[in-house]
Design an enzyme around this catalytic site. Structure first.
Site, short mmCIF file in Angstrom:
data_model
loop_
_atom_site.label_atom_id
_atom_site.label_comp_id
_atom_site.label_asym_id
_atom_site.label_seq_id
_atom_site.Cartn_x
_atom_site.Cartn_y
_atom_site.Cartn_z
N GLN A 292 48.38 -4.94 37.65
CA GLN A 292 47.33 -4.08 38.21
C GLN A 292 46.11 -4.94 38.57
O GLN A 292 45.43 -5.46 37.68
CB GLN A 292 46.93 -3.04 37.15
N GLY A 293 45.85 -5.09 39.86
CA GLY A 293 44.72 -5.92 40.30
C GLY A 293 43.51 -5.08 40.65
O GLY A 293 43.23 -4.84 41.83
N SER B 232 40.24 -5.06 38.21
CA SER B 232 39.01 -5.68 37.71
C SER B 232 38.71 -7.01 38.41
O SER B 232 39.62 -7.73 38.79
CB SER B 232 39.11 -5.94 36.21
N SER C 112 46.75 -8.25 33.46
CA SER C 112 47.84 -8.43 32.48
C SER C 112 49.15 -8.71 33.19
O SER C 112 49.44 -8.11 34.24
CB SER C 112 48.00 -7.18 31.62
N GLU D 143 47.40 6.32 33.11
CA GLU D 143 47.36 5.19 32.19
C GLU D 143 46.81 5.63 30.84
O GLU D 143 47.26 5.19 29.79
CB GLU D 143 46.45 4.12 32.80
N SER E 231 36.49 1.02 29.20
CA SER E 231 35.94 0.99 27.85
C SER E 231 35.68 2.41 27.33
O SER E 231 35.55 3.36 28.08
CB SER E 231 34.66 0.16 27.80
N GLU F 18 33.18 3.70 26.21
CA GLU F 18 31.93 4.32 26.70
C GLU F 18 32.18 5.14 27.97
O GLU F 18 31.52 6.15 28.19
CB GLU F 18 30.86 3.26 26.96
#
Ligand code: FAD
Lengths: 342, 415
Positions: B126-127, B129, B168, B251, B381, B383
């Site tokens: 998964q590209g 970030s 990953s 996900e 995250s 948050e």
């Protein structure tokens, strides 16, 4: 996109048969009870009872009588147990000053009007001002007749809690197997947690409203991320208790051997959640939350007996751990898991 | 009420456990180690699951599945995650790459990509970030600029320049689900496009990043003039953001983290043997509490699944679940590590052994604890989940939702 693809994505394929909610009838009964208690005084009920503890029964019991609450037999059927749970949650919403859960859990046989789960070292219950025949049961399933001691502590400080004197039951009830007593303990704990859940629901709802209305720095408190994040922390706790409360109820109604484990697990999570929810809801109300004119302060004070009795957080955790021993908690890898996959 | 998933789910669970027992070594800790044999185990196991019809059982028949129920999918997730995901990186293909291609792919893309995913043969990465764009994903800068030569069929083509990070499994992947900027006019979210890019394309370079979770979890991916054409676009050009939101929603419920925590906790007494009775009572109390939290996270997951069944998943449910389960990963790791440290490092289990090898258990706890640190950051995250949840809570009482910076973020928020 094909219809089949939609199914794959949203997973509409049938299966499971899992039901995580109370029956529609039970939920409706809960809503009716909540409205009836509102009509009978709502938040005023706790205030009136605090002024005159002797009026506790007349403030609440007749309203529930009219709904047929005392005809419910939570040991009798799943439907009645679920209706009882819904009723307890509704009573919690208004912090109704009456031991609704304990009356619903009264032992079969008609010798007592209410059942309290007690810690033998310091038996106590919020029964000040009530004239009820009391039964008590310990976590290990021992049953007693109980009498309330006199107390001169004002309700404002005691939240109606008084000490109990226990007398072991004579005759048939005393001989009853411990499993029956443990089933009583499980029922008492679980219905008490449904009441506490109602208090948490209400505290969260009040706080949501408050942070939307109260403005500081030129905007509602709800706009501050620090405020939002505290609210989410409390909500995750409350939502978790709601799920565990459903599970523990199912465990009783479906006759699981681990029903008392499940009740204690619920109770541990509920007491912990109450700590978080009341700390945060108080914090977000600022000084206003401590005032008698703010409902939160009444919920906070009258949540105390539910949180501390029969056992507080640490003692509940100890009791759960010693019951679980090496066995653990039922689940996908728990004691009953392999049996289920054989 | 009914919390028992029923006899079919139990039968499926039993079948998966038997397959794992037979085909996955007991001390397997996942495909992402320095030992290529572990990757090979995952490849073989995926093929086996595919042959048994268990890999993509949730997919519709026309795409190689058998339309299994949400609850069966839940059982698969639980059993696989509890056993250190013997499907390796392929679980991503099954969970979100495939379903997203079903929804947005052209017939050609479906025909090309779905069968290899369903056979467990292909690894995707998964590209999303980038070094400058994590939570604020829409700020990403990797750019696909029009290639004036176009494609062979007279359609459009682009050259991609930029850098992805934290990708990953990039070094083992054959394909990348790549998000790049195709336009810089309008809102930031509007000019993004998904490209399905072969990892062996000229101009792609992968560099592993050493990290505490172990090999393969984090990589950098450099893109230097990578050529893509219209045939590689998933969905609409400039319409990638909506697809990304779906991906993140898949996900978020795709990993049953609670299952591994529950398993490790349940095995603790047997793994410790007689040493269990010597533990401080307070630690056994925290163990009991963690079991309660594992159950709580599982039930919150079941709430999301049951709402999916009626098509009414709300962010309140899915964000509350994800907050609870990622915290469980970390709180569970603390308790498990403390219990594991109380056992003799090389000691054999004592009289109470059931079938738990104490050394295997301690290694699994150590592995879990290193991986759990990342659970509140990976896939967005915690948050971002709190922002989603608090918005939904506040909106539920009829007020306008707040406009915090960062809300149009990697939270799966429909913004
Ligand atoms: C194990 C692992 C695997 C990953 N795999 C992939 C992958 O395969 N592909 C991929 O594209 N990405 C992957 N990621 C990246 C992951 O999606 C990002 O790490 C995540 O979105 C957070 O971005 P960041 O790390 O840049 O943190 P930042 O966005 O820099 O944020 C750092 C911290 O700041 C806080 N913060 C940020 N914004 C806000 C805000 N608005 N309000 C409050 N707090 C805030 C949060 O605590 C956050 O954790 C992976 C990450 C991990 C850890």
């Amino acid at each position: 996109m094909t219809a089949a693809a939609v199914d794959a994505v949203t997973g509409l394929a049938a299966g499971g048969g899992v039901v995580l909610d109370l029956s529609d009838e039970a939920a409706e009964f809960g809503r009716t009870a909540q409205r009836a208690l509102e009509t009978a005084g709502g938040d005023e009920l706790a205030q009136a009872a605090e002024r005159e503890p002797a009026r506790r029964a007349e403030l609440v019991a007749p309203v529930l009588d009219e709904l047929g609450a005392w005809d419910l037999d939570p040991r009798g059927s799943a439907d009645e147990l679920e209706a009882a749970a819904a009723l307890c949650r509704a009573a919690g919403w208004w912090a109704a000053p009456y031991p609704v859960a304990q009356r619903l859990a009264r032992p079969a046989g008609g010798d007592a009007d209410a059942l309290f789960v007690v810690a033998p070292a310091a038996p106590a219950a919020p029964v000040g001002g009530l004239d009820l025949r009391l039964a008590a049961v310990t976590l290990d399933g021992r049953r007693y007749a109980a009498t309330a001691r006199e107390s001169d502590v004002p309700a404002r400080r005691s939240a109606f809690v008084v000490g109990l004197d226990l007398a072991p039951l004579a005759g048939a009830a005393a001989d009853a197997d411990a499993a029956g007593g443990q089933a009583d303990a499980a029922l008492g704990l679980v219905l008490g947690c449904w009441t506490l859940l109602g208090l948490l629901d209400r505290a969260m709802t009040l706080t949501r409203t408050y942070i939307l209305e109260r403005e500081q720095f030129g905007q509602p408190l709800a706009r501050f991320q620090g405020v939002q994040f505290q609210l989410t922390d409390a909500e995750v706790e409350r939502a978790g208790v709601a799920e565990l409360a459903g599970y523990a109820l199912w465990s009783i109604e479906s006759g699981q051997a681990e029903a008392l484990d499940d009740a204690l697990a619920l109770r541990l999570a509920a007491v912990e959640a109450a700590e978080t929810v009341f700390r945060i809801t108080h914090q977000l109300h600022g000084a206003m939350g401590f005032c008698d004119e703010t409902t939160l302060s009444w919920l906070s004070r009258y949540s105390q007996p539910l949180r501390r009795l029969p056992l507080g957080r640490s003692a509940t955790q100890d009791a759960l751990a010693s019951r679980l021993g090496r066995r653990g908690l039922a689940g996908i890898f728990g004691p009953n898991a392999m049996a289920a996959t054989k | 009420m009914e919390y028992d998933l029923g006899p079919e789910a139990a039968a499926l669970r039993g079948r998966l456990r038997a397959l794992v027992r037979e085909h996955v070594p007991a001390d397997y800790l996942g495909a992402f180690t320095a030992d290529p044999a572990d990757l090979a185990i995952a490849q073989d196991f995926c093929r086996l699951l595919a042959d048994e019809g268990l890999l993509c059982m949730a997919w519709p028949e026309e795409f190689g599945g058998r339309g299994a129920s949400l609850w069966e999918q839940t059982v698969v997730r639980e059993e696989m995650w509890a056993r250190h995901e013997p499907r390796g990186a392929q679980y991503m293909g099954v969970n979100w790459v495939g379903p997203t291609i079903m929804r947005h792919g052209t017939p050609e893309q479906r025909a090309q990509h779905l069968p290899p995913i369903a056979r467990g043969e292909v690894i995707w990465c998964q590209g999303f970030s980038e070094p400058g764009s994590g939570s604020d994903l829409a700020s990403l800068r990797t750019a696909a600029r029009p290639d004036p030569d176009g494609d062979d069929a007279g359609g459009r083509a682009w050259r991609i320049h930029g850098q992805k990070i934290w990708t990953s499994y990039a070094s083992m992947a054959q394909w990348c689900f790549l998000l790049a900027r195709t336009s810089s006019s309008g809102r930031r979210q509007q000019g993004l496009t998904i490209f399905l890019v072969p990892m062996d394309s000229p101009g792609i370079e992968v560099r592993p990043i050493a990290c505490m979770m172990g090999p393969h979890h984090l990589n950098e991916v450099f893109l230097d003039g990578v050529r893509v054409t219209e045939a590689d676009v998933l969905g609409e050009v400039d319409g990638g953001w909506a697809v990304v939101q779906e991906v993140l929603a898949f996900e978020r419920v795709g990993i049953a983290r609670y299952a591994r925590v529950e398993r490790l906790l349940q095995e603790a007494p047997a793994a410790l043997g007689d040493a269990w009775d010597e533990l401080p009572a307070e630690l056994r109390g925290r163990w009991a509490r963690m079991l309660t939290h594992a159950r709580r996270a599982r039930l919150l997951a079941y709430r999301v699944v049951s709402r999916q069944g009626t098509g009414q998943v709300s962010p309140v449910d899915s964000a509350a679940y994800r907050i609870a389960v990622t915290r469980l990963d970390q709180d569970g790791a603390e308790v498990l590590t403390e219990i594991a440290m109380a056992a003799e490092p090389d000691g054999e289990a004592g009289a109470h052994v059931d079938s738990v090898d104490p050394r295997r258990w301690r290694r699994a706890v150590e592995d879990h604890a290193r991986y759990a640190v990342a659970s509140t950051v990976a896939s967005g995250s915690i948050e971002m989940q709190r922002i989603l949840l608090s918005r939904a809570l506040v909106a539920a009482s009829g007020a306008p939702s707040s406009a915090q910076p960062g809300t149009a973020a990697r939270a799966g928020a429909a913004s």
